[in-house]
Design an enzyme around this catalytic site. Structure first.
Site, mmCIF file in Angstrom:
data_model
loop_
_atom_site.group_PDB
_atom_site.id
_atom_site.type_symbol
_atom_site.label_atom_id
_atom_site.label_comp_id
_atom_site.label_asym_id
_atom_site.label_seq_id
_atom_site.Cartn_x
_atom_site.Cartn_y
_atom_site.Cartn_z
ATOM 1 N N PHE A 177 0.727 -1.254 0.036
ATOM 2 C CA PHE A 177 0.032 -0.068 0.068
ATOM 3 C C PHE A 177 0.905 1.217 -0.022
ATOM 4 C CE2 PHE A 177 -2.439 -3.522 1.937
ATOM 5 C CZ PHE A 177 -3.475 -3.386 1.057
ATOM 6 N N VAL A 232 2.292 -1.610 4.391
ATOM 7 C CA VAL A 232 2.003 -0.009 4.346
ATOM 8 C C VAL A 232 3.148 0.599 4.397
ATOM 9 C CG1 VAL A 232 0.607 1.724 5.339
ATOM 10 C CG2 VAL A 232 -0.359 -0.455 5.373
ATOM 11 N N CYS A 233 3.449 1.365 3.278
ATOM 12 C CA CYS A 233 4.749 2.283 3.212
ATOM 13 C C CYS A 233 4.715 3.089 4.475
ATOM 14 C CB CYS A 233 4.907 2.818 2.005
ATOM 15 S SG CYS A 233 6.257 3.689 1.794
ATOM 16 N N ILE A 234 5.818 3.020 5.161
ATOM 17 C CA ILE A 234 5.984 4.035 6.345
ATOM 18 C C ILE A 234 6.012 5.431 6.125
ATOM 19 C CG2 ILE A 234 8.397 3.614 6.459
ATOM 20 C CD1 ILE A 234 7.993 3.455 9.727
ATOM 21 N N ALA A 248 2.733 6.569 4.781
ATOM 22 C CA ALA A 248 1.702 6.438 5.975
ATOM 23 C C ALA A 248 1.672 7.525 6.904
ATOM 24 C CB ALA A 248 1.879 5.126 6.788
#
Lengths: 120, 131
Positions: B39, B77-79, B82
């Site tokens: 994501f 989920v890409c930090i 995010a």
């Protein structure tokens, strides 16, 4: 074809959305992890390379400065789609140096020559 | 065949996430594997614990969660994407001194772009939804 070659296609204009920036970030990250990375700017993505951008006026960082960092990450294969430039009344003189302009045939070959294509 | 998916669209405002989910389910039903869903960009909103669609609309986070549980697909989920968009796990919430995080853990994991490179390495096909 390199065993795990990645072609990043950057297709969005800068600043209006974050996708231009995050697309470049993804390409730089993959290259810094030792992947074989090529980048192709096409469609509205060619606007990312237009020279003399002054995004400080709208409180943004310069996208073309980030694109200029590509060689520092050993991304040697940097291309621009000629058809996209022509459609936007742009030419090689309007964009930053260090990018090879490709015609449609060459773009097809480029795409066929990569294991994965990631489009932003 | 082993697939990984990149999801760039937020649920509720873009068809991308829903199309990706349908693709994932269809691929799994046909006997393929989904190694990872990555994501990125606005796609990070798929992992929000606070998604509250109105009655009669599917909650896509629940759907991703059950897909992950059933098939072992990694939900990454890409930090960087995010944090920029206010999606925070408990560790980051502590780091930034927030009252709580909002990432649906442990179904979704906050990780770096290296996981996208890993997905490319591990998968036969990488498919982008939302561009």
């Amino acid at each position: 074809m390199a065993d795990n070659s990645l072609l990043f296609i950057l297709r969005t204009a800068p600043y209006g959305s974050c996708l231009a920036r995050e697309g470049l970030e993804a390409a730089l990250a993959a290259a810094s992890l030792g992947q074989s990375v090529s980048v192709l700017f096409m469609d509205d993505g060619v606007f990312q390379l237009v020279n003399d951008q002054q995004p400080a006026h709208i409180g943004q960082k310069n996208n073309s400065a980030m694109a200029a960092a590509l060689p520092m990450y050993d991304i040697e294969q940097r291309y621009v789609d000629e058809h996209s430039l022509n459609n936007r009344k742009l030419s090689a003189e309007n964009i930053d140096r260090g990018f090879t302009v490709l015609n449609s045939d060459a773009v097809q070959k480029l795409m066929a020559g990569h294991r994965h294509i990631v489009s932003f | 065949m082993k697939f990984s998916l990149i999801v760039l669209g937020a649920p509720g405002s873009h068809q991308a996430a829903s199309s990706a989910l349908r693709f994932a389910n269809a691929a799994l039903e046909s006997g393929h594997q989904i190694y990872r869903v990555f994501f990125y960009n606005d796609g990070v909103h798929n992992g929000s614990q606070l998604l509250t669609p109105p009655q009669g609309e599917d909650n896509i986070r629940e759907a991703w969660k059950s897909l992950g549980e059933k098939h072992g697909t990694r939900m990454t989920v890409c930090i960087a994407s995010a944090l920029r968009r206010g999606i925070v796990d408990s560790e980051e919430a502590e780091r930034y001194d927030y009252n709580s995080g909002n990432l649906d853990e442990p179904n979704f994991k906050l990780q770096g772009l290296g996981e996208l490179a890993d997905a490319a390495l591990q998968s036969d096909r990488l498919i982008t939804f939302g561009r």
